[in-house]
Design an enzyme around this catalytic site. Structure first.
Site, mmCIF file in Angstrom:
data_model
loop_
_atom_site.group_PDB
_atom_site.id
_atom_site.type_symbol
_atom_site.label_atom_id
_atom_site.label_comp_id
_atom_site.label_asym_id
_atom_site.label_seq_id
_atom_site.Cartn_x
_atom_site.Cartn_y
_atom_site.Cartn_z
ATOM 1 C CE LYS A 48 -4.341 -1.731 1.878
ATOM 2 N NZ LYS A 48 -5.393 -1.565 2.884
ATOM 3 C CG ASP A 82 -8.884 0.581 2.734
ATOM 4 O OD1 ASP A 82 -9.645 -0.194 2.127
ATOM 5 O OD2 ASP A 82 -7.677 0.336 2.941
ATOM 6 N N GLY A 118 -17.619 -5.201 9.391
ATOM 7 C CA GLY A 118 -16.641 -4.749 8.394
ATOM 8 C C GLY A 118 -17.068 -4.994 6.954
ATOM 9 N N GLY A 174 -6.034 0.798 17.350
ATOM 10 C CA GLY A 174 -5.142 0.476 16.241
ATOM 11 C C GLY A 174 -4.576 1.727 15.601
ATOM 12 C CB ALA A 175 -1.745 3.313 15.244
ATOM 13 C CG LEU A 196 -11.979 -1.331 10.467
ATOM 14 C CD1 LEU A 196 -10.823 -0.703 9.706
ATOM 15 C CD2 LEU A 196 -13.253 -0.592 10.166
ATOM 16 C CB ALA A 199 -7.423 -0.500 8.542
HETATM 17 P P1 NDP Z 1 -1.830 -3.332 10.078
HETATM 18 O O1 NDP Z 1 -0.968 -4.556 10.176
HETATM 19 O O2 NDP Z 1 -1.362 -2.156 9.310
HETATM 20 O O3 NDP Z 1 -2.160 -2.809 11.592
HETATM 21 C C1 NDP Z 1 -2.554 -3.729 12.584
HETATM 22 C C2 NDP Z 1 -2.954 -2.978 13.860
HETATM 23 O O4 NDP Z 1 -3.453 -3.940 14.802
HETATM 24 C C3 NDP Z 1 -1.788 -2.249 14.558
HETATM 25 O O5 NDP Z 1 -2.266 -1.082 15.162
HETATM 26 C C4 NDP Z 1 -1.364 -3.275 15.623
HETATM 27 O O6 NDP Z 1 -0.754 -2.665 16.747
HETATM 28 C C5 NDP Z 1 -2.708 -3.837 16.029
HETATM 29 N N1 NDP Z 1 -2.611 -5.174 16.627
HETATM 30 C C6 NDP Z 1 -2.422 -6.356 15.980
HETATM 31 N N2 NDP Z 1 -2.430 -7.380 16.861
HETATM 32 C C7 NDP Z 1 -2.636 -6.823 18.094
HETATM 33 C C8 NDP Z 1 -2.749 -7.350 19.412
HETATM 34 N N3 NDP Z 1 -2.666 -8.664 19.629
HETATM 35 N N4 NDP Z 1 -2.960 -6.504 20.442
HETATM 36 C C9 NDP Z 1 -3.068 -5.150 20.221
HETATM 37 N N5 NDP Z 1 -2.957 -4.588 18.988
HETATM 38 C C10 NDP Z 1 -2.748 -5.404 17.941
HETATM 39 O O7 NDP Z 1 -3.240 -3.869 9.537
HETATM 40 P P2 NDP Z 1 -4.377 -3.011 8.809
HETATM 41 O O8 NDP Z 1 -4.489 -1.711 9.501
HETATM 42 O O9 NDP Z 1 -4.170 -3.027 7.354
HETATM 43 O O10 NDP Z 1 -5.673 -3.909 9.091
HETATM 44 C C11 NDP Z 1 -6.252 -3.989 10.385
HETATM 45 C C12 NDP Z 1 -7.524 -4.813 10.312
HETATM 46 O O11 NDP Z 1 -8.490 -4.147 9.509
HETATM 47 C C13 NDP Z 1 -7.342 -6.206 9.702
HETATM 48 O O12 NDP Z 1 -7.999 -7.140 10.504
HETATM 49 C C14 NDP Z 1 -8.008 -6.136 8.358
HETATM 50 O O13 NDP Z 1 -8.603 -7.358 8.015
HETATM 51 C C15 NDP Z 1 -9.074 -5.064 8.592
HETATM 52 N N6 NDP Z 1 -9.420 -4.348 7.359
HETATM 53 C C16 NDP Z 1 -10.712 -4.397 6.912
HETATM 54 C C17 NDP Z 1 -11.081 -3.750 5.763
HETATM 55 C C18 NDP Z 1 -12.504 -3.825 5.296
HETATM 56 O O14 NDP Z 1 -12.757 -3.465 4.133
HETATM 57 N N7 NDP Z 1 -13.429 -4.227 6.124
HETATM 58 C C19 NDP Z 1 -10.116 -2.973 4.966
HETATM 59 C C20 NDP Z 1 -8.778 -2.937 5.551
HETATM 60 C C21 NDP Z 1 -8.462 -3.622 6.697
HETATM 61 P P3 NDP Z 1 0.849 -2.404 16.810
HETATM 62 O O15 NDP Z 1 1.073 -1.076 16.145
HETATM 63 O O16 NDP Z 1 1.132 -2.398 18.270
HETATM 64 O O17 NDP Z 1 1.513 -3.542 16.082
#
Ligand code: NDP
Length: 286
Positions: A73, A109, A249, A132-133, A226, A136
């Site tokens: 992305k 998105d 989502g 989350g950060a 999501l 998405a």
């Molecule tokens: P990224 O990998 O960019 O970000 C993941 C985020 O989740 C980070 O903030 C991470 O925190 C956090 N995280 C992951 N595991 C844990 C945990 N065990 N405890 C606490 N925080 C956690 O992923 P995306 O942002 O691209 O996607 C996030 C979600 O959104 C996915 O599940 C994806 O399927 C969904 N999504 C849905 C869409 C839709 O159309 N419905 C479109 C795009 C995404 P840290 O920074 O600490 O690692």
């Protein structure tokens, strides 16, 4: 004279790595079939080292555009001819559109989420809490800020990524924003009106709950997740038990798909056909 038949279709791609679990092709092709559109949508696994060659290949073959997902992305930006407004603000692209022979990066998105949210609540002037950060969360929070929400609280596990998102929102939007650290079951402040899980917590196969203090989920709150697989996550189930309105989502996935199809073809497709396809896929999967 016999009518001439063209066997050529307009092509749209989808790049990811891995990408086998991405349901977009099934959803988009359902819309193409429903509307009798002469288009094909092709999912391709593209490793990062092949991204440049893959884009060059699509240009050579005259693709009308493509979606790109993790891990492309941000990296894709170097291979495009320009960016639309949202992609430029979010600094990430999930949809590429051919316009006058140029590949322009868009981000659909956040817009997709917003369309879905509006069916439940108008976000203007609301206080929003985002878990989350990642990519998405960036897309959703920038779009919410542009829509005039009053305040965004980012709650993230790692401070580094959380700070990056707060910095982006402060540089590029006028929204009031704060970062909170996340330990144990997070207590939701009572003033919060919209809560959005933008983490991957709860995504199949680890179908677990988002750690929140359940007794702080109040009936005036709209709770969104999501995650698409499963559509009814443990977080949404918990929120529904507490009397909150919930948003899954699938709406975001369908709407970003509809916006993409409109960009590529000019056609406004029927989202209910796409939603049915996704529900069918995940009801069989569970
Ligand atoms: P990224 O990998 O960019 O970000 C993941 C985020 O989740 C980070 O903030 C991470 O925190 C956090 N995280 C992951 N595991 C844990 C945990 N065990 N405890 C606490 N925080 C956690 O992923 P995306 O942002 O691209 O996607 C996030 C979600 O959104 C996915 O599940 C994806 O399927 C969904 N999504 C849905 C869409 C839709 O159309 N419905 C479109 C795009 C995404 P840290 O920074 O600490 O690692």
């Amino acid at each position: 004279m016999p009518k001439e038949i063209s066997f050529k279709k307009e092509l749209i791609g989808n790049f990811g790595y891995p990408v086998w679990d991405n349901p977009t092709e099934a959803m988009v092709e359902a819309a193409f079939a429903h509307h009798g559109m002469n288009y094909r949508y092709v999912t391709t696994e593209v490793p990062p080292e092949n991204l440049r060659a893959a884009v060059a290949g699509l240009r050579a073959m005259g693709y009308k555009g493509f979606n790109c997902t993790i891990p492309h992305k941000v990296a894709i930006i170097d291979h495009l001819d320009g960016l639309g407004e949202s992609a430029s603000l979010i600094e990430a692209v999930n949809c590429v559109v051919e316009r006058d022979g140029k590949y322009i990066g868009e981000n659909t998105d956040g817009k997709g989420f917003l369309q879905s949210l509006r069916e439940v609540i108008d976000p203007e002037g609301k206080k929003v809490l985002i878990f989350g950060a990642g990519g998405a969360a960036r897309a959703v929070s920038v779009e919410l800020a542009l829509q005039g929400v009053e305040k965004i609280t980012i709650v993230n596990r790692s401070t580094h990524r959380g700070e990056g998102l707060v910095d982006l929102l402060q540089r590029k939007t006028a929204v009031q924003v704060e970062l909170k650290s996340w330990e144990g079951n997070y207590p939701i402040p009572a003033e919060t009106e919209i809560i959005i899980n933008c983490t991957s917590i709860g995504l199949s196969p680890q179908v677990v709950r988002v750690p929140v203090d359940k007794k702080t989920l109040l009936t005036h709150m709209v709770v969104c997740d999501l995650i698409v697989n499963p559509p009814k996550t443990p977080f949404l189930q918990e929120a529904a038990e507490c009397g909150c309105r919930i948003l899954d989502g699938i709406g975001m996935l369908v709407n970003q798909g509809r916006i993409g199809i409109k960009y590529w073809s000019g056609v406004d497709v029927d989202g209910s056909v796409m939603r049915r396809k996704i529900e069918e896929i995940y009801s069989t999967a569970s």
